[in-house]
Design an enzyme around this catalytic site. Structure first.
Site, PDB file in Angstrom:
ATOM      1  N   ASP A 294     -15.161  87.712 -10.026  1.00 15.76           N
ATOM      2  CA  ASP A 294     -15.563  86.442  -9.399  1.00 15.76           C
ATOM      3  C   ASP A 294     -14.337  85.534  -9.335  1.00 15.76           C
ATOM      4  O   ASP A 294     -13.401  85.697 -10.113  1.00 15.76           O
ATOM      5  CB  ASP A 294     -16.672  85.787 -10.243  1.00 15.76           C
ATOM      6  CG  ASP A 294     -17.449  84.729  -9.448  1.00 15.76           C
ATOM      7  OD1 ASP A 294     -17.145  84.522  -8.259  1.00 15.76           O
ATOM      8  OD2 ASP A 294     -18.365  84.120 -10.030  1.00 15.76           O
ATOM      9  N   GLU A 295     -14.315  84.569  -8.429  1.00 12.60           N
ATOM     10  CA  GLU A 295     -13.210  83.602  -8.311  1.00 12.60           C
ATOM     11  C   GLU A 295     -11.867  84.324  -8.180  1.00 12.60           C
ATOM     12  O   GLU A 295     -10.878  83.957  -8.826  1.00 12.60           O
ATOM     13  CB  GLU A 295     -13.157  82.675  -9.536  1.00 12.60           C
ATOM     14  CG  GLU A 295     -14.477  82.016  -9.893  1.00 12.60           C
ATOM     15  CD  GLU A 295     -14.759  80.738  -9.117  1.00 12.60           C
ATOM     16  OE1 GLU A 295     -13.976  80.398  -8.203  1.00 12.60           O
ATOM     17  OE2 GLU A 295     -15.783  80.102  -9.414  1.00 12.60           O
TER      18      GLU A 295
ATOM     19  N   GLN B  12     -10.670  77.328  -2.518  1.00 10.69           N
ATOM     20  CA  GLN B  12     -10.932  76.868  -3.878  1.00 10.69           C
ATOM     21  C   GLN B  12      -9.886  77.356  -4.868  1.00 10.69           C
ATOM     22  O   GLN B  12     -10.127  77.400  -6.073  1.00 10.69           O
ATOM     23  CB  GLN B  12     -12.324  77.313  -4.333  1.00 10.69           C
ATOM     24  CG  GLN B  12     -13.437  76.655  -3.560  1.00 10.69           C
ATOM     25  CD  GLN B  12     -14.801  76.991  -4.146  1.00 10.69           C
ATOM     26  OE1 GLN B  12     -15.138  76.559  -5.231  1.00 10.69           O
ATOM     27  NE2 GLN B  12     -15.572  77.785  -3.432  1.00 10.69           N
TER      28      GLN B  12
ATOM     29  N   ARG C 170     -19.617  70.635  -5.477  1.00 10.32           N
ATOM     30  CA  ARG C 170     -20.466  70.836  -6.653  1.00 10.32           C
ATOM     31  C   ARG C 170     -21.811  70.156  -6.464  1.00 10.32           C
ATOM     32  O   ARG C 170     -22.757  70.411  -7.191  1.00 10.32           O
ATOM     33  CB  ARG C 170     -19.815  70.267  -7.935  1.00 10.32           C
ATOM     34  CG  ARG C 170     -18.503  70.909  -8.380  1.00 10.32           C
ATOM     35  CD  ARG C 170     -18.542  72.384  -8.408  1.00 10.32           C
ATOM     36  NE  ARG C 170     -17.978  72.951  -7.175  1.00 10.32           N
ATOM     37  CZ  ARG C 170     -18.209  74.196  -6.761  1.00 10.32           C
ATOM     38  NH1 ARG C 170     -18.970  75.002  -7.461  1.00 10.32           N
ATOM     39  NH2 ARG C 170     -17.684  74.656  -5.640  1.00 10.32           N
TER      40      ARG C 170
ATOM     41  N   LYS D  42     -21.641  83.612  -3.292  1.00  8.67           N
ATOM     42  CA  LYS D  42     -20.716  84.674  -3.720  1.00  8.67           C
ATOM     43  C   LYS D  42     -21.080  85.194  -5.110  1.00  8.67           C
ATOM     44  O   LYS D  42     -21.155  86.398  -5.340  1.00  8.67           O
ATOM     45  CB  LYS D  42     -19.267  84.150  -3.742  1.00  8.67           C
ATOM     46  CG  LYS D  42     -18.719  83.807  -2.379  1.00  8.67           C
ATOM     47  CD  LYS D  42     -17.269  83.382  -2.452  1.00  8.67           C
ATOM     48  CE  LYS D  42     -17.057  82.120  -3.266  1.00  8.67           C
ATOM     49  NZ  LYS D  42     -17.735  80.932  -2.724  1.00  8.67           N
ATOM     50  N   THR D  43     -21.276  84.262  -6.028  1.00  9.35           N
ATOM     51  CA  THR D  43     -21.593  84.673  -7.389  1.00  9.35           C
ATOM     52  C   THR D  43     -22.942  85.387  -7.418  1.00  9.35           C
ATOM     53  O   THR D  43     -23.126  86.387  -8.113  1.00  9.35           O
ATOM     54  CB  THR D  43     -21.592  83.449  -8.320  1.00  9.35           C
ATOM     55  OG1 THR D  43     -20.299  82.821  -8.226  1.00  9.35           O
ATOM     56  CG2 THR D  43     -21.841  83.843  -9.752  1.00  9.35           C
TER      57      THR D  43
HETATM   58  N1  LIG Z   1     -29.975  83.800  -0.076  1.00 12.16           N
HETATM   59  C1  LIG Z   1     -30.182  82.769  -0.878  1.00 12.16           C
HETATM   60  N2  LIG Z   1     -31.401  82.192  -0.955  1.00 12.16           N
HETATM   61  C2  LIG Z   1     -31.624  81.134  -1.751  1.00 12.16           C
HETATM   62  N3  LIG Z   1     -30.691  80.567  -2.528  1.00 12.16           N
HETATM   63  C3  LIG Z   1     -29.452  81.088  -2.505  1.00 12.16           C
HETATM   64  C4  LIG Z   1     -29.142  82.206  -1.682  1.00 12.16           C
HETATM   65  N4  LIG Z   1     -27.844  82.505  -1.877  1.00 12.16           N
HETATM   66  C5  LIG Z   1     -27.378  81.610  -2.765  1.00 12.16           C
HETATM   67  N5  LIG Z   1     -28.339  80.758  -3.152  1.00 12.16           N
HETATM   68  C6  LIG Z   1     -28.200  79.641  -4.106  1.00 12.16           C
HETATM   69  O1  LIG Z   1     -27.143  78.808  -3.672  1.00 12.16           O
HETATM   70  C7  LIG Z   1     -26.418  78.273  -4.752  1.00 12.16           C
HETATM   71  C8  LIG Z   1     -24.941  78.657  -4.644  1.00 12.16           C
HETATM   72  O2  LIG Z   1     -24.783  80.041  -4.891  1.00 12.16           O
HETATM   73  P1  LIG Z   1     -23.531  80.604  -5.675  1.00 12.16           P
HETATM   74  O3  LIG Z   1     -23.289  79.782  -6.884  1.00 12.16           O
HETATM   75  O4  LIG Z   1     -23.728  82.066  -5.829  1.00 12.16           O
HETATM   76  O5  LIG Z   1     -22.421  80.276  -4.599  1.00 12.16           O
HETATM   77  P2  LIG Z   1     -20.849  80.559  -4.677  1.00 12.16           P
HETATM   78  O6  LIG Z   1     -20.444  81.014  -3.328  1.00 12.16           O
HETATM   79  O7  LIG Z   1     -20.557  81.430  -5.809  1.00 12.16           O
HETATM   80  O8  LIG Z   1     -20.304  79.077  -4.913  1.00 12.16           O
HETATM   81  P3  LIG Z   1     -18.875  78.656  -5.520  1.00 12.16           P
HETATM   82  O9  LIG Z   1     -17.886  78.917  -4.432  1.00 12.16           O
HETATM   83  O10 LIG Z   1     -19.016  77.203  -5.800  1.00 12.16           O
HETATM   84  O11 LIG Z   1     -18.634  79.492  -6.730  1.00 12.16           O
HETATM   85  C9  LIG Z   1     -27.054  78.817  -6.001  1.00 12.16           C
HETATM   86  O12 LIG Z   1     -27.983  77.873  -6.487  1.00 12.16           O
HETATM   87  C10 LIG Z   1     -27.757  80.063  -5.486  1.00 12.16           C
HETATM   88  O13 LIG Z   1     -28.841  80.413  -6.299  1.00 12.16           O
HETATM   89 MG   LIG Z   2     -19.405  81.140  -7.541  1.00 12.82          MG
END
Ligand SMILES: Nc1ncnc2c1ncn2[C@@H]1O[C@H](COP(=O)(O)OP(=O)(O)OP(=O)(O)O)[C@@H](O)[C@H]1O
Ligand SMILES: [Mg+2]
Length: 721
Positions: free
Chosen positions: A220-221, A251, A606, A35-36
């Site tokens: 975000d969040e 979350q 995490r 997402k981020t």
């Molecule tokens: N398409 C992709 N290819 C490779 N790595 C990815 C891809 N998408 C996300 N990642 C990696 O996966 C991990 C999680 O991504 P991110 O932090 O953006 O998730 P999130 O959904 O924001 O998580 P959270 O809910 O914990 O905030 C990061 O290390 C990110 O770089």
């Molecule tokens: Mg995130």
């Protein structure tokens, strides 16, 4: 730079979200699904493909750290700086708006942000003025009440009189509180948000300007926004349909502080033309970790329903360790970290996550004993330490003498012979005539009603502040801070204090001067605020994320709440006990219990490669011994993904510390009950009990000076005395 780099490193769904037409968008997805990452790439996409200037972009994140990282990643993607973009936390952005438009926000130009400590101080004082008994009306509760009203956008004057006595009393306190704050030019955290909302709501031109300016708004969040934050976002984006939010209902962990999961539903209602994207592939964690997270959270109801999968393979099973007590827990965790480092891992890839700040001490002690560098996030922050707050209070008074909490804080620190009676009279006068304490002090000096000694002392203090204000006008920021630290008498005060404590305080004051020297004054974004005022605002807003001081490779310690959005290769989720996690207050409140479960979900997710869960069979916390049951969350995990580390499971494995084996009391049978022993740090003692075998072998020792302790024999460096 070509566009493809923004798109290639994404999966199909992520790409869909990033390249969607300009419209309101909701990305709803579980932890670690990117997402981020999508948010960052979306912003880069706007700049690169839609040719939107960074100046026209707003992004809200959850911490300052996340904001900095986001800016860096966008600049990396674009290969060009994007300074004009507004990116920060809700509080940081609100503060910026208020600075820029202080007058329209009905605030003095010199208004100061105060932290919750100062807020409580004010509330205590005014409750005393209202003759309210502390024991019946705990000031903390009033503080909570006021902040909750503000989070809902409710001013004291808007509170309905529902005939309830409690409510009426709270309303009176709230009214008086608003009054004091306005008069002293002080703004608390909740007020920042409320004021920023009112500022836009009540100033049509301003609102039109910012609506025009922020062509794209990103959050975000989103699941953790509260009512007033969401109302602010709506004001900015209504009619433009340009709000891009990412979040995960599973979350949502700030309900206890007013966050509203319902905002996700509200979003869907308020922006009927929105697009929605769900992401299902998790890129962060291995199969076992993800399965545990999915299984746990399935116990909650009213979920929006998401499943996550990973292509990463099962990975290692999750380890569960039942410790004897909290010291044993700390021993275990720290040894595992040391093993990780011995195997070539970085300390910064490891994190110890706990439910409550008070749990960090045991781990800190053990990390210190083993000389393992670590860093605690969000504990007592640098800017919250007593000596630092005192120095800041002098600085604040020098720019705004009507800052009552600062006045109270240092009028007699160091002691200068201003008696309790004089202070009380001053407070009464201030209350009766609606003056600041500073004005009351001046009035008392003028009317000559004080005994000579008190009057001299008070005059001395006022002159000191005036002189500080004068001289510091000429000086640079760090010279100003240095000047204040020296002439206020604080340094001498702490030098006189006993031993290490005083020394540490003096060092901290020196560090403050240093922090001022390193302070990155961004005059472009400072609105018309001076460097000192920006520094003071930074000190108040900086959320325990002090950066810059440590480059060292450190183990990361933090609460589960502050771990949101982060990831670590090796994670320890500790203190999984009923009454601690889930917390005591959640045990008989179904809603809060679900929030605790979400917090546990956040914790588990995490971890990237390896996850350890621990609980202690006995624990001393807040000065009380208890024998807690293991957390219900442990029972909710899939047994096939959990490997219990049993006391006798490792019999065949050699102890990891061969030194202790050869030189000390390494293996079972070499010591007896009652045998005298010596330990490097704890000194001499006598063996009381022993348990376990191999790596898990432990002895309980009654040390002459250090009391009774359980030690793991493999690590304890014990010698026969
Ligand atoms: N398409 C992709 N290819 C490779 N790595 C990815 C891809 N998408 C996300 N990642 C990696 O996966 C991990 C999680 O991504 P991110 O932090 O953006 O998730 P999130 O959904 O924001 O998580 P959270 O809910 O914990 O905030 C990061 O290390 C990110 O770089
Ligand atoms: Mg995130």
């Amino acid at each position: 730079m070509d566009v493809s780099s923004i798109i290639t490193s994404l999966n199909d769904d992520q790409r869909l979200a990033v390249s969607a037409p300009m419209q309101a968008m909701l990305v709803l997805a579980g932890a670690g699904s990117g997402k981020t990452r999508v948010l960052v790439h979306r912003i880069a996409w706007h700049i690169q493909v839609n040719h939107i200037s960074p100046y026209n972009i707003l992004a809200v994140t959850f911490t300052n750290k996340a904001a900095n990282e986001m800016r860096n990643r966008i600049e990396e993607l674009l290969e060009t700086p994007a300074r004009a973009m507004w990116i920060g936390t809700f509080h940081g952005l609100a503060h910026r708006l208020l600075r820029q438009h202080a007058k329209q926000a009905k605030l003095p130009d010199t208004f100061q942000v105060m932290d919750s400590d100062d807020q409580l101080r004010i509330i205590k004082r005014l409750m005393k003025n209202l003759n309210l008994d502390d024991s019946k009306w705990p000031p903390k509760q009033a503080q909570w009440f006021i902040n909750a009203q503000k989070d809902e956008g409710i001013r004291a004057k808007h509170m309905h009189d529902n005939g309830d006595f409690y409510n009426r009393q709270m309303k009176d306190i709230y009214l008086a509180y608003e009054d004091v704050c306005q008069r002293s030019g002080l703004v608390d955290f909740a007020e920042l948000l409320l004021r920023a909302h009112e500022l836009l709501r009540d100033n049509e031109d301003l609102l039109a300007f910012y609506r025009q300016r922020f062509q794209q708004v990103h959050v975000d969040e989103f699941q953790d926004t509260n009512t007033i934050q969401y109302a602010w976002l709506r004001l900015l984006t209504e009619g433009n349909n340009n709000l891009f939010v990412v979040g995960d209902d599973d979350q949502s962990i700030y309900g206890w502080r007013g966050a509203k999961i319902e905002n996700i539903f509200n979003f869907q209602k308020h922006y009927p033309e929105h697009g929605i994207v769900r992401l299902e592939q998790n890129y962060r964690s291995t199969g076992h970790i993800l399965k545990a997270a999915n299984t746990l959270i399935a116990n909650n109801d009213n979920r929006m329903g998401k499943e996550l999968w990973t292509a990463a393979g099962e990975g290692q099973a999750i380890s569960l360790y039942s410790a004897f007590n909290e010291q044993d827990e700390a021993y275990f965790v720290v040894e595992k970290i040391r093993q990780w480092v011995r195997d070539g891992g970085l300390r910064s890839e490891t994190a110890i996550l706990y439910r409550s700040n008070a749990q960090s001490r045991q781990f800190e002690e053990r990390l210190m004993t083993t000389a393992t560098p670590y860093r605690v996030y969000g504990g007592l922050r640098f800017f919250e330490r007593m000596e630092i707050k005192n120095a800041l209070a002098y600085l604040r008074l020098s720019t705004n003498p009507h800052d009552d909490p600062s006045f109270e804080r240092v009028v007699n620190t160091p002691t200068r012979g201003i008696g309790a009676k004089t202070l009380d009279d001053m407070r009464i006068l201030a209350r009766e005539q609606q003056l600041s304490l500073w004005q009351a002090a001046l009035a008392m000096l003028e009317s000559n009603q004080l005994p000579a000694r008190a009057s001299n002392a008070l005059r001395g203090f006022l002159n000191l502040i005036i002189a500080l204000g004068e001289t510091t006008k000429e000086l640079s920021l760090h010279e100003t801070v240095k000047q204040v630290v020296e002439t206020s008498g604080l340094i001498e005060l702490y030098k006189k204090e006993k031993q290490d404590k005083g020394e540490a305080r003096v060092e901290n004051l020196e560090e403050l001067v240093n922090a001022a020297r390193l302070f990155d004054y961004d005059s472009e974004n400072a609105e018309n605020l001076g460097e000192l005022d920006m520094f003071l605002a930074h000190a108040a807003l900086e959320a325990g994320e002090m950066q810059g001081e440590v480059d060292e490779d450190c183990v990361q310690l933090m609460t589960l709440h502050s771990a949101k959005g982060l990831e670590f290769k090796l994670v320890f989720l500790v203190g999984l006990e009923e009454g601690l996690f889930p917390s005591q207050q959640a045990l008989d409140d179904a809603g809060r219990l679900q929030e605790e479960r979400r917090l546990c979900y956040v914790g588990i997710t995490r971890a990237m490669q390896q996850l350890y869960l621990t609980h202690a069979e006995s624990r001393r916390l807040y000065g009380k011994d208890s024998y807690p049951r293991a957390s219900r969350f442990l029972r909710e995990l899939p047994p096939e993904s959990i490997q219990e580390i049993r006391l006798r499971a490792n019999v065949s494995r050699p102890t990891t510390n061969s030194a202790s084996q050869s030189k000390g009391l390494g293996s079972k049978g070499t010591y007896k009950l009652g045998q005298p022993v010596r330990h490097e740090k704890f000194g001499e003692g006598v063996v009381l009990q022993m348990e376990g075998e191999g790596e898990q072998e432990r002895v309980q020792i009654n040390f002459r000076n250090a009391g009774i302790k359980w030690l793991m024999l493999a690590y304890a460096k014990l010698d026969a005395a």
